[in-house]
Design an enzyme around this catalytic site. Structure first.
Site, PDB file in Angstrom:
ATOM      1  N   TRP A 130       0.870  -1.184   0.000  1.00  0.00           N
ATOM      2  CA  TRP A 130       0.000   0.000   0.000  1.00  0.00           C
ATOM      3  C   TRP A 130       0.906   1.233   0.000  1.00  0.00           C
ATOM      4  O   TRP A 130       1.792   1.332   0.860  1.00  0.00           O
ATOM      5  CB  TRP A 130      -0.861  -0.053   1.263  1.00  0.00           C
ATOM      6  N   ASP A 211      -0.799  -5.737   9.265  1.00  0.00           N
ATOM      7  CA  ASP A 211      -1.765  -4.710   8.888  1.00  0.00           C
ATOM      8  C   ASP A 211      -3.048  -5.441   8.487  1.00  0.00           C
ATOM      9  O   ASP A 211      -3.078  -6.161   7.488  1.00  0.00           O
ATOM     10  CB  ASP A 211      -1.206  -3.884   7.719  1.00  0.00           C
ATOM     11  N   LYS A 246     -13.503  -0.713   6.226  1.00  0.00           N
ATOM     12  CA  LYS A 246     -14.103  -1.501   5.144  1.00  0.00           C
ATOM     13  C   LYS A 246     -15.171  -2.452   5.677  1.00  0.00           C
ATOM     14  O   LYS A 246     -16.277  -2.492   5.157  1.00  0.00           O
ATOM     15  CB  LYS A 246     -13.039  -2.330   4.411  1.00  0.00           C
TER      16      LYS A 246
HETATM   17  C1  LIG Z   1      -3.440  -2.171   3.597  1.00  0.00           C
HETATM   18  C2  LIG Z   1      -4.162  -1.051   4.247  1.00  0.00           C
HETATM   19  N1  LIG Z   1      -3.810  -0.700   5.486  1.00  0.00           N
HETATM   20  C3  LIG Z   1      -4.430   0.290   6.135  1.00  0.00           C
HETATM   21  C4  LIG Z   1      -5.442   1.001   5.536  1.00  0.00           C
HETATM   22  C5  LIG Z   1      -6.026   2.145   6.328  1.00  0.00           C
HETATM   23  O1  LIG Z   1      -7.331   2.151   6.517  1.00  0.00           O
HETATM   24  P1  LIG Z   1      -8.087   3.368   7.214  1.00  0.00           P
HETATM   25  O2  LIG Z   1      -8.919   3.985   6.164  1.00  0.00           O
HETATM   26  O3  LIG Z   1      -8.879   2.712   8.300  1.00  0.00           O
HETATM   27  O4  LIG Z   1      -7.088   4.319   7.759  1.00  0.00           O
HETATM   28  C6  LIG Z   1      -5.844   0.681   4.240  1.00  0.00           C
HETATM   29  C7  LIG Z   1      -6.889   1.446   3.572  1.00  0.00           C
HETATM   30  O5  LIG Z   1      -7.015   1.527   2.396  1.00  0.00           O
HETATM   31  C8  LIG Z   1      -5.176  -0.380   3.585  1.00  0.00           C
HETATM   32  O6  LIG Z   1      -5.512  -0.738   2.348  1.00  0.00           O
END
Ligand SMILES: Cc1ncc(COP(=O)(O)O)c(C=O)c1O
Length: 397
Positions: A130, A211, A246
């Site tokens: 990411w 994560d 999500k």
């Molecule tokens: C791999 C990953 N980690 C963390 C997050 C963070 O999510 P949040 O929107 O809750 O900050 C995302 C969101 O797209 C993600 O894809």
């Protein structure tokens, strides 16, 4: 004072959403940002969450500050969801959970903790990962390096290379793995591979950081926790960064959690005292509403049951869309074997489209995809899949 400041480049993912919003084409398609969309292209409020919301509003007695790590009820609900009710890491009191503003907030607090208390540690990231991961650690002053994960030749996991690379990482470093639904590839280790990864990580004296942003989006709420449970061995230490954006559809409420699992209760308490210092200097204490919704849903058997059904619906739709995409690509005569898309899990698919093909899709067809070729399959519907696949057929010619 500000004249020397240069404009920042647009965020590769959120910047795309901005460009999408400004595009006047009525047939535009957004497969960029990682937001779930239903068959009509909407990002719905879950019914379980709506019902919980009514209860929260009726029952609230104060809007005073929460404790620095958020409410204990939320922490307990999160731990049970991740580990299962009777897990040793809960019973031994060696897990400490803080409610953070989203998964991003959890990662940032983890990064601050690493910076302050493991100053020699490097955080190792999968290739690819990411795009916000390296930014978050850089902002906290934590160095990052990468190790192989995706194998473009098979569109699968480069498992042997991943394992061999992990075995070369110096003791004391941190290995960041995606708990499920790897973003951006959609490729996760099998249960056996998770066990081997945990053997390698602990065998080399490394700290795993999982994560966990998509629990329930791959194979099931319990099934998707298999990876982190493989790491959560008796006495073993790890960090988990959860997101409820999500699986509860609570994107704008910013609800996530940082869980530190330490060797024993005493160590967990000490680490948690330092986590609190990081939070206090960062955002002081978390925003209440999203966590109240999650706690209410998970604290009521009826709402939990409804929520599980709703997560299953989202998961089934995504997996159905994967099949629809593969079938339609074939029907529209796009050359190549895209069956790997049905083996990927979660919202994302690494399509193999080149940056130039992605640019052509945006410029000529108003189809928005991240330049890495990552597609949010949840943005595909019965109504737009034909146009999408026709456009792909044109740009790959
Ligand atoms: C791999 C990953 N980690 C963390 C997050 C963070 O999510 P949040 O929107 O809750 O900050 C995302 C969101 O797209 C993600 O894809």
């Amino acid at each position: 004072m500000f004249q020397h400041i240069q404009p920042a480049p647009r965020d590769p993912i959120l910047g795309l959403t901005e460009a999408f919003r400004n595009d006047p084409n009525p047939q535009k398609i957004n497969l960029g940002v990682g937001v779930y969309q239903d068959a009509s292209g909407q990002t719905p409020v879950l019914e379980s969450v709506r019902k919980a919301g009514r209860r929260v509003l009726e029952q609230q007695t104060t809007r005073s500050y929460l404790p620095i790590p958020g409410s204990p009820a939320f922490a307990s609900a999160v731990q049970k969801l991740m580990f299962g009710e009777d897990h040793e890491a809960i019973a031994a009191g060696r897990s400490a959970t803080s409610h953070t503003p989203g998964g991003t907030g959890a990662l940032r607090v983890a990064a601050d903790l690493i910076h302050q208390h493991m100053p020699k540690a490097t955080v190792w990231l999968t290739v690819p990962t990411w795009p916000n991961h390296p930014q978050i650690f850089a902002a906290a002053g934590v160095p990052t390096k990468s190790f192989p994960y995706f194998d473009p030749a098979t569109n699968g996991l480069a498992f042997e290379k991943t394992l061999a690379a992990i075995k070369q990482i110096p003791a004391g470093d941190v290995v960041l793995l995606h708990g499920c639904c790897h973003n951006p590839t959609g490729i996760d280790p099998s249960n056996k591979q998770w066990g081997e990864l945990a053997d390698a990580v602990y065998g080399c004296g490394l700290l795993p950081l999982l994560d966990f942003a998509y629990q329930g989006f791959a194979d099931g709420i319990q099934e998707d926790a298999a990876g982190l449970r493989a790491f959560c061995r008796p006495g073993a230490e790890l960090i988990i960064c959860s997101s409820f954006s999500k699986n509860f559809g609570l994107y704008c409420e910013r609800v996530g959690a940082l869980t530190v699992v330490a060797a024993d209760r005493e160590t967990a308490d000490i680490v948690q005292s330092q986590v609190k210092v990081c939070i206090r200097a960062n955002y002081s204490n978390p925003p209440a509403h999203g966590a109240e919704l999650v706690t209410t849903v998970l604290g009521d058997p009826e709402l939990t049951c409804l929520w599980r059904q709703e997560v299953a619906q989202m998961r089934d739709r995504i997996n159905g869309v994967r099949r629809l995409l593969v079938d339609t690509l074939k029907a529209k005569g796009v050359p190549g074997d895209y069956s790997f898309i049905t083996r990927q899990r979660g919202m994302f698919s690494f399509s193999g489209l080149t940056p130039e093909q992605v640019d052509a899709l945006r410029e000529n067809y108003a189809i928005y995809i991240v330049r890495s070729g990552r597609i949010n399959v949840a943005g595909i519907t019965e109504a737009n899949v034909g146009r999408l696949c026709e456009a792909i057929a044109e740009v790959v010619k």
